[in-house]
Design a protein around this motif. Sequence first.
Motif, PDB file in Angstrom:
ATOM      1  N   PRO A   1       0.872  -1.285  -0.162  1.00  0.00           N
ATOM      2  CA  PRO A   1      -0.069  -0.023   0.155  1.00  0.00           C
ATOM      3  C   PRO A   1       0.890   1.358   0.148  1.00  0.00           C
ATOM      4  O   PRO A   1       0.267   2.190  -0.638  1.00  0.00           O
ATOM      5  CB  PRO A   1      -0.822  -0.102   1.239  1.00  0.00           C
ATOM      6  N   ASP A   2       2.247   1.277   0.598  1.00  0.00           N
ATOM      7  CA  ASP A   2       2.921   2.497   0.529  1.00  0.00           C
ATOM      8  C   ASP A   2       4.142   2.078   0.439  1.00  0.00           C
ATOM      9  O   ASP A   2       4.909   1.543   1.284  1.00  0.00           O
ATOM     10  CB  ASP A   2       2.511   3.313   1.932  1.00  0.00           C
ATOM     11  N   LEU A   3       4.943   2.486  -0.443  1.00  0.00           N
ATOM     12  CA  LEU A   3       6.344   2.132  -0.826  1.00  0.00           C
ATOM     13  C   LEU A   3       7.285   2.735   0.241  1.00  0.00           C
ATOM     14  O   LEU A   3       8.461   2.062   0.315  1.00  0.00           O
ATOM     15  CB  LEU A   3       6.543   2.518  -2.316  1.00  0.00           C
TER      16      LEU A   3
ATOM     17  N   GLU B   1      -3.041  -1.273  -8.893  1.00  0.00           N
ATOM     18  CA  GLU B   1      -2.195  -2.394  -9.012  1.00  0.00           C
ATOM     19  C   GLU B   1      -0.820  -1.601  -8.944  1.00  0.00           C
ATOM     20  O   GLU B   1       0.320  -2.083  -9.504  1.00  0.00           O
ATOM     21  CB  GLU B   1      -2.380  -3.086 -10.319  1.00  0.00           C
ATOM     22  N   GLN B   2      -0.703  -0.620  -8.159  1.00  0.00           N
ATOM     23  CA  GLN B   2       0.666  -0.178  -7.834  1.00  0.00           C
ATOM     24  C   GLN B   2       0.584   0.618  -6.292  1.00  0.00           C
ATOM     25  O   GLN B   2      -0.569   0.722  -5.949  1.00  0.00           O
ATOM     26  CB  GLN B   2       1.143   0.916  -8.901  1.00  0.00           C
ATOM     27  N   PRO B   3       1.656   0.804  -5.641  1.00  0.00           N
ATOM     28  CA  PRO B   3       2.880   0.514  -6.082  1.00  0.00           C
ATOM     29  C   PRO B   3       3.279  -1.033  -5.982  1.00  0.00           C
ATOM     30  O   PRO B   3       2.903  -1.740  -5.206  1.00  0.00           O
ATOM     31  CB  PRO B   3       3.800   1.154  -4.897  1.00  0.00           C
ATOM     32  N   GLU B   4       4.221  -1.301  -7.055  1.00  0.00           N
ATOM     33  CA  GLU B   4       4.510  -2.772  -6.962  1.00  0.00           C
ATOM     34  C   GLU B   4       5.959  -2.962  -6.489  1.00  0.00           C
ATOM     35  O   GLU B   4       6.940  -2.078  -6.973  1.00  0.00           O
ATOM     36  CB  GLU B   4       4.399  -3.016  -8.466  1.00  0.00           C
ATOM     37  N   ILE B   5       6.400  -4.104  -6.147  1.00  0.00           N
ATOM     38  CA  ILE B   5       7.563  -4.393  -5.638  1.00  0.00           C
ATOM     39  C   ILE B   5       8.054  -5.266  -6.939  1.00  0.00           C
ATOM     40  O   ILE B   5       7.485  -6.072  -7.334  1.00  0.00           O
ATOM     41  CB  ILE B   5       7.427  -5.216  -4.298  1.00  0.00           C
ATOM     42  N   LEU B   6       9.372  -4.812  -7.127  1.00  0.00           N
ATOM     43  CA  LEU B   6      10.309  -5.274  -8.239  1.00  0.00           C
ATOM     44  C   LEU B   6      11.651  -5.531  -7.730  1.00  0.00           C
ATOM     45  O   LEU B   6      12.085  -4.705  -6.945  1.00  0.00           O
ATOM     46  CB  LEU B   6      10.238  -4.206  -9.688  1.00  0.00           C
TER      47      LEU B   6
END
Length: 309
Positions: free
Chosen positions: A80-82, A284-289
């Motif tokens: 939910p929060d990068l 569909e973000q923030p996404e972990i990469l």
Amino acid sequence: MEKEKLIEEINRLRKEKNAVIMAHYYQVGDIQDIADYVGDSLALAQWAAKTDADIIVLCGVHFMGETAKILSPDKKVLVPDLEAGCSLADSCPADKFEEFVKAHPDHTVISYVNTTAAVKALTDVVVTSTNAKKIVDQFPEDAKLIFGPDRNLGNYINSVTGRSMLLWDGACHVHEQFSLERLLKLKETHPEAIVLAHPECKQQVLMLADFIGSTQALLNYATSSDKKEFIVATESGILHEMQKKNPDKTFIPVPPNDSTCACNECVFMRLNTLEKLYKCLRDEQPEILVDEEIRKKAVKPILRMLEMS
Ligand code: 13P
Ligand code: SF4
């Protein structure tokens, strides 16, 4: 948006997108209540490794999302929060840790899960507070071990396993904050209460504890105990599930040194809100990469942990 509407939308979106919501015990109560799974760091990793959902929404901090992505690279992992980081993970920069590891080439490297993917990539086996003792016990007694980054957990594991692991000098800002003085006062005013403490707390606090364990272990202990009052030295989010499972028992959080702050709450964990959870499912973000080279190295010590747990 109103809370009821947010809940309705989150429920609709998770079904539509085949998403699973996982939450750590330090999340705000609203998020714990709506999650499909609520657990400690080990349980979150175990669930992430075997879910068949297309999307994992990891309501916790960054390293928890990273661990899920490392284990399930084909899934979309959202947080939910990068900005939800971890002061303990931050206390161990990968380049400095690499120097430390290189300076002790004959040592096996054990890292707490509260680390970045880059630190995990330098590690032989990852542990969590639930399985650290069990995993360290599986190494020969004369094995040379490095343990990072939490010095309090490392000291505690050294004391219960009779080891003398080399420790990285890191700590968590929440667990370092608990006031010994105020804990002693609480014990005086609640003489019957059982003191529960997370092993990330300082040694002086651990010495006053009746039971030391991970968030899951503390919860299990309180639930199976026939005592009615508990003083809890860990992030206060765990009180939500403790109280929910034990409505007839009283849980008292240990206050931090500074009475003007809510330092027994992890600021990073508290960045996640129901509103942000809704938005992250919607967008569909923030996404972990995670960089694939690092992921391939980091997955090995995590899988080793899951095998040894
Ligand atoms: P657990 O292993 O108990 O989930 O602890 C995670 C954590 O961040 C403690 O501060
Ligand atoms: Fe990191 Fe401490 Fe927050 Fe846990 S409580 S996530 S160790 S900063």
